[in-house]
Design an enzyme around this catalytic site. Structure first.
Site, PDB file in Angstrom:
ATOM      1  N   GLY A  45      -9.324  30.940  -2.958  1.00 56.48           N
ATOM      2  CA  GLY A  45      -9.549  29.664  -3.570  1.00 56.48           C
ATOM      3  C   GLY A  45     -10.527  28.900  -2.696  1.00 56.48           C
ATOM      4  CD  GLN A  50     -12.844  25.121   1.232  1.00 52.82           C
ATOM      5  OE1 GLN A  50     -12.215  24.985   0.109  1.00 52.82           O
ATOM      6  NE2 GLN A  50     -12.652  25.893   2.227  1.00 52.82           N
ATOM      7  CB  CYS A  89      -9.347  27.413   5.766  1.00 49.32           C
ATOM      8  SG  CYS A  89     -10.032  25.964   4.920  1.00 49.32           S
ATOM      9  CG  LEU A  90     -13.051  30.900   2.338  1.00 49.26           C
ATOM     10  CD1 LEU A  90     -13.642  30.574   0.803  1.00 49.26           C
ATOM     11  CD2 LEU A  90     -13.096  32.267   2.874  1.00 49.26           C
ATOM     12  CG  HIS A 131      -5.337  25.936   1.326  1.00 50.04           C
ATOM     13  ND1 HIS A 131      -5.096  26.205   2.622  1.00 50.04           N
ATOM     14  CD2 HIS A 131      -6.574  25.549   1.458  1.00 50.04           C
ATOM     15  CE1 HIS A 131      -5.881  26.280   3.574  1.00 50.04           C
ATOM     16  NE2 HIS A 131      -7.069  26.234   2.394  1.00 50.04           N
ATOM     17  CD  GLU A 132      -8.512  25.966  -1.878  1.00 46.64           C
ATOM     18  OE1 GLU A 132      -9.628  25.226  -1.653  1.00 46.64           O
ATOM     19  OE2 GLU A 132      -8.263  26.902  -1.482  1.00 46.64           O
ATOM     20  CG  HIS A 135      -9.847  21.982   1.156  1.00 46.98           C
ATOM     21  ND1 HIS A 135     -10.531  21.755   2.292  1.00 46.98           N
ATOM     22  CD2 HIS A 135      -9.524  23.286   1.334  1.00 46.98           C
ATOM     23  CE1 HIS A 135     -10.239  22.969   3.138  1.00 46.98           C
ATOM     24  NE2 HIS A 135      -9.909  23.907   2.574  1.00 46.98           N
TER      25      HIS A 135
END
Length: 164
Positions: A45, A50, A89-90, A131-132, A135
């Site tokens: 995701g 991000q 997380c990225l 999660h997304e 963000h």
């Protein structure tokens, strides 16, 4: 086009993203670029903040069977149950920890054609959506983390969870 990942503690990650008011060719290209960026970094995701874009856009694909979700202006309209599991997380490389989330969520969003869609997700997909969407609201998993899991302990933690 692949974008560089915005890394914590960059302030772009803690600002509520702006609503998309018109789905243009640029927005559609950005969704494609987000997918390319996410897969290049082995993610499941990614949210527009991000990659430095202050827009309510997210892309989620946990596996080929479940398929790709392109979320424009997503909102969680219902939550049920709870589950605690590990997240990463990225934007926060090599940091993992447990987070309590709803086990089932219903999300309303628009797709790239402008169609309004509602989907009910369970388990891992529900976690990825939450999660997304966090963000997009300027929230990070580390703000909700219950217990940090060291990267070297991640495999043994996951094996223990599978044996539960």
């Amino acid at each position: 086009m692949r974008y560089p990942i915005v890394l914590y503690p960059d302030d772009k990650l803690t600002v509520k993203a702006k609503e998309v008011t018109l789905i243009t060719d640029e927005i559609v290209r950005l969704l494609d670029d987000m997918y390319e960026t996410m897969t290049a970094h082995d993610g499941i995701g990614i949210a527009a903040p991000q990659i430095g874009k202050n827009l309510q856009l997210a892309v989620v694909e946990i596996d080929e069977e479940t398929g790709l979700f392109e979320l424009i202006n997503p909102e969680i309209i219902e939550k049920k149950g709870t589950d605690i599991d590990v997240e990463g997380c990225l934007s926060i490389p090599n940091k993992f920890g447990t987070v309590k989330r709803a086990d089932e969520v219903t999300v309303r969003y628009f797709d790239r054609e402008g169609e309004e869609i509602e989907v009910t997700a369970y388990g891992y997909l529900a976690r990825a959506f939450q999660h997304e969407i966090d963000h997009l609201n300027g929230e990070l998993f580390i703000d909700k983390m219950l217990e940090e899991i060291a990267p070297e302990d991640l495999d043994s933690y996951m094996e223990g969870k599978l044996n539960d």
